[in-house]
Design a protein around this motif. Structure first.
Motif, PDB file in Angstrom:
ATOM      1  N   GLY A  17       0.833  -1.192   0.000  1.00 26.17           N
ATOM      2  CA  GLY A  17       0.000   0.000   0.000  1.00 26.17           C
ATOM      3  C   GLY A  17       0.868   1.243   0.000  1.00 26.17           C
ATOM      4  O   GLY A  17       1.843   1.324   0.744  1.00 26.17           O
ATOM      5  N   LEU A  18       0.521   2.211  -0.823  1.00 27.67           N
ATOM      6  CA  LEU A  18       1.283   3.455  -0.910  1.00 27.67           C
ATOM      7  C   LEU A  18       0.496   4.583  -0.267  1.00 27.67           C
ATOM      8  O   LEU A  18      -0.627   4.885  -0.662  1.00 27.67           O
ATOM      9  CB  LEU A  18       1.579   3.806  -2.367  1.00 27.67           C
ATOM     10  N   LEU A  19       1.112   5.202   0.729  1.00 32.26           N
ATOM     11  CA  LEU A  19       0.561   6.398   1.362  1.00 32.26           C
ATOM     12  C   LEU A  19       1.301   7.595   0.788  1.00 32.26           C
ATOM     13  O   LEU A  19       2.534   7.649   0.847  1.00 32.26           O
ATOM     14  CB  LEU A  19       0.751   6.344   2.884  1.00 32.26           C
ATOM     15  N   GLN A  20       0.557   8.534   0.202  1.00 34.03           N
ATOM     16  CA  GLN A  20       1.137   9.772  -0.308  1.00 34.03           C
ATOM     17  C   GLN A  20       0.423  10.932   0.370  1.00 34.03           C
ATOM     18  O   GLN A  20      -0.802  11.003   0.337  1.00 34.03           O
ATOM     19  CB  GLN A  20       0.946   9.895  -1.819  1.00 34.03           C
ATOM     20  N   VAL A  21       1.203  11.827   0.955  1.00 28.70           N
ATOM     21  CA  VAL A  21       0.637  12.982   1.653  1.00 28.70           C
ATOM     22  C   VAL A  21       1.413  14.226   1.243  1.00 28.70           C
ATOM     23  O   VAL A  21       2.637  14.253   1.345  1.00 28.70           O
ATOM     24  CB  VAL A  21       0.721  12.814   3.192  1.00 28.70           C
ATOM     25  N   LYS A  22       0.696  15.234   0.783  1.00 25.73           N
ATOM     26  CA  LYS A  22       1.312  16.537   0.542  1.00 25.73           C
ATOM     27  C   LYS A  22       1.232  17.287   1.871  1.00 25.73           C
ATOM     28  O   LYS A  22       0.168  17.754   2.272  1.00 25.73           O
ATOM     29  CB  LYS A  22       0.584  17.300  -0.558  1.00 25.73           C
ATOM     30  N   MET A  23       2.379  17.371   2.535  1.00 25.63           N
ATOM     31  CA  MET A  23       2.406  17.943   3.881  1.00 25.63           C
ATOM     32  C   MET A  23       2.478  19.458   3.837  1.00 25.63           C
ATOM     33  O   MET A  23       3.168  20.038   3.004  1.00 25.63           O
ATOM     34  CB  MET A  23       3.582  17.369   4.674  1.00 25.63           C
ATOM     35  N   ASP A  24       1.761  20.088   4.741  1.00 25.55           N
ATOM     36  CA  ASP A  24       1.768  21.539   4.888  1.00 25.55           C
ATOM     37  C   ASP A  24       3.186  22.024   5.179  1.00 25.55           C
ATOM     38  O   ASP A  24       3.962  21.340   5.844  1.00 25.55           O
ATOM     39  CB  ASP A  24       0.835  21.903   6.052  1.00 25.55           C
ATOM     40  N   ALA A  25       3.522  23.202   4.696  1.00 23.97           N
ATOM     41  CA  ALA A  25       4.872  23.750   4.883  1.00 23.97           C
ATOM     42  C   ALA A  25       5.218  23.959   6.360  1.00 23.97           C
ATOM     43  O   ALA A  25       6.385  23.916   6.738  1.00 23.97           O
ATOM     44  CB  ALA A  25       5.005  25.065   4.126  1.00 23.97           C
ATOM     45  N   GLU A  26       4.221  24.172   7.192  1.00 24.05           N
ATOM     46  CA  GLU A  26       4.460  24.400   8.626  1.00 24.05           C
ATOM     47  C   GLU A  26       4.551  23.101   9.428  1.00 24.05           C
ATOM     48  O   GLU A  26       4.908  23.122  10.599  1.00 24.05           O
ATOM     49  CB  GLU A  26       3.355  25.287   9.209  1.00 24.05           C
ATOM     50  N   SER A  27       4.211  21.983   8.815  1.00 19.17           N
ATOM     51  CA  SER A  27       4.289  20.707   9.540  1.00 19.17           C
ATOM     52  C   SER A  27       5.698  20.148   9.452  1.00 19.17           C
ATOM     53  O   SER A  27       6.375  20.295   8.445  1.00 19.17           O
ATOM     54  CB  SER A  27       3.283  19.710   8.972  1.00 19.17           C
ATOM     55  N   GLU A  28       6.135  19.533  10.547  1.00 15.49           N
ATOM     56  CA  GLU A  28       7.482  18.963  10.571  1.00 15.49           C
ATOM     57  C   GLU A  28       7.502  17.448  10.745  1.00 15.49           C
ATOM     58  O   GLU A  28       8.506  16.814  10.481  1.00 15.49           O
ATOM     59  CB  GLU A  28       8.297  19.597  11.703  1.00 15.49           C
ATOM     60  N   ARG A  29       6.396  16.882  11.218  1.00 16.05           N
ATOM     61  CA  ARG A  29       6.350  15.448  11.481  1.00 16.05           C
ATOM     62  C   ARG A  29       5.026  14.865  11.023  1.00 16.05           C
ATOM     63  O   ARG A  29       4.049  15.579  10.857  1.00 16.05           O
ATOM     64  CB  ARG A  29       6.526  15.169  12.976  1.00 16.05           C
ATOM     65  N   TYR A  30       5.023  13.533  10.863  1.00 13.68           N
ATOM     66  CA  TYR A  30       3.783  12.828  10.542  1.00 13.68           C
ATOM     67  C   TYR A  30       3.689  11.582  11.417  1.00 13.68           C
ATOM     68  O   TYR A  30       4.681  11.091  11.947  1.00 13.68           O
ATOM     69  CB  TYR A  30       3.732  12.435   9.061  1.00 13.68           C
ATOM     70  N   ALA A  31       2.470  11.089  11.567  1.00 16.56           N
ATOM     71  CA  ALA A  31       2.225   9.848  12.307  1.00 16.56           C
ATOM     72  C   ALA A  31       1.069   9.106  11.635  1.00 16.56           C
ATOM     73  O   ALA A  31       0.102   9.730  11.189  1.00 16.56           O
ATOM     74  CB  ALA A  31       1.882  10.141  13.764  1.00 16.56           C
ATOM     75  N   VAL A  32       1.199   7.787  11.571  1.00 22.25           N
ATOM     76  CA  VAL A  32       0.165   6.940  10.980  1.00 22.25           C
ATOM     77  C   VAL A  32      -0.177   5.858  12.003  1.00 22.25           C
ATOM     78  O   VAL A  32       0.716   5.151  12.480  1.00 22.25           O
ATOM     79  CB  VAL A  32       0.643   6.286   9.658  1.00 22.25           C
ATOM     80  N   TYR A  33      -1.459   5.746  12.340  1.00 21.89           N
ATOM     81  CA  TYR A  33      -1.915   4.779  13.334  1.00 21.89           C
ATOM     82  C   TYR A  33      -2.901   3.794  12.723  1.00 21.89           C
ATOM     83  O   TYR A  33      -3.684   4.161  11.852  1.00 21.89           O
ATOM     84  CB  TYR A  33      -2.623   5.491  14.498  1.00 21.89           C
ATOM     85  N   ASP A  34      -2.876   2.570  13.222  1.00 17.48           N
ATOM     86  CA  ASP A  34      -3.888   1.577  12.895  1.00 17.48           C
ATOM     87  C   ASP A  34      -5.076   1.851  13.810  1.00 17.48           C
ATOM     88  O   ASP A  34      -4.945   1.839  15.031  1.00 17.48           O
ATOM     89  CB  ASP A  34      -3.352   0.160  13.128  1.00 17.48           C
ATOM     90  N   ARG A  35      -6.225   2.126  13.239  1.00 23.19           N
ATOM     91  CA  ARG A  35      -7.399   2.517  14.016  1.00 23.19           C
ATOM     92  C   ARG A  35      -7.917   1.383  14.916  1.00 23.19           C
ATOM     93  O   ARG A  35      -8.512   1.636  15.958  1.00 23.19           O
ATOM     94  CB  ARG A  35      -8.507   2.952  13.055  1.00 23.19           C
ATOM     95  N   ASN A  36      -7.699   0.144  14.524  1.00 21.51           N
ATOM     96  CA  ASN A  36      -8.227  -0.985  15.296  1.00 21.51           C
ATOM     97  C   ASN A  36      -7.608  -1.097  16.679  1.00 21.51           C
ATOM     98  O   ASN A  36      -8.285  -1.438  17.645  1.00 21.51           O
ATOM     99  CB  ASN A  36      -8.005  -2.297  14.541  1.00 21.51           C
ATOM    100  N   ASN A  37      -6.299  -0.846  16.785  1.00 18.77           N
ATOM    101  CA  ASN A  37      -5.633  -1.030  18.082  1.00 18.77           C
ATOM    102  C   ASN A  37      -4.765   0.166  18.479  1.00 18.77           C
ATOM    103  O   ASN A  37      -4.037   0.100  19.456  1.00 18.77           O
ATOM    104  CB  ASN A  37      -4.778  -2.301  18.052  1.00 18.77           C
ATOM    105  N   LEU A  38      -4.831   1.236  17.690  1.00 21.98           N
ATOM    106  CA  LEU A  38      -4.064   2.466  17.919  1.00 21.98           C
ATOM    107  C   LEU A  38      -2.549   2.244  17.948  1.00 21.98           C
ATOM    108  O   LEU A  38      -1.822   3.017  18.563  1.00 21.98           O
ATOM    109  CB  LEU A  38      -4.528   3.183  19.187  1.00 21.98           C
ATOM    110  N   SER A  39      -2.097   1.191  17.271  1.00 23.90           N
ATOM    111  CA  SER A  39      -0.651   0.982  17.184  1.00 23.90           C
ATOM    112  C   SER A  39      -0.069   1.925  16.135  1.00 23.90           C
ATOM    113  O   SER A  39      -0.703   2.235  15.126  1.00 23.90           O
ATOM    114  CB  SER A  39      -0.326  -0.471  16.830  1.00 23.90           C
TER     115      SER A  39
END
Length: 99
Positions: A17-39
């Motif tokens: 699976g490919l995740l592509q995100v155009k991040m805002d210029a003011e953002s410095e970090r990203y996080a991706v969580y599995d909704r089922n168990n919040l891992s």
């Protein structure tokens, strides 16, 4: 006389699976969580280009169980998260991962 055998290597498709995100210029970090168990599935810093590309397990192309967010280090802006993300299925041997 010696005989040389030529070896041909064929890469079989390997789908992820490919995740592509155009991040805002003011953002410095990203996080991706599995909704089922919040891992935590993936986290990191914003690429210089601002275009995040991450390959994740194929199972996230079949359901809407990802939560993706962006954050700034200075806590000036509110973090932004989106729920119910589904990824694009791609052949990981062919996908362009350049930022």
């Amino acid at each position: 006389m010696s005989k040389l055998a030529s070896v041909i290597s064929v890469s079989a498709p390997y789908y992820l699976g490919l995740l592509q995100v155009k991040m805002d210029a003011e953002s410095e970090r990203y996080a991706v969580y599995d909704r089922n168990n919040l891992s935590l599935v993936s986290a990191g810093i914003r690429p210089e280009s601002g275009i995040l590309k991450v390959l994740l397990p194929l199972k996230y192309t079949l359901d809407t169980n990802l939560v993706v967010g962006i954050l700034d280090n200075d806590k000036v802006y509110a973090s932004k998260f989106i729920d119910g993300v589904i990824l694009e299925s791609v052949d990981s041997t062919q996908v362009d991962m350049s930022q």
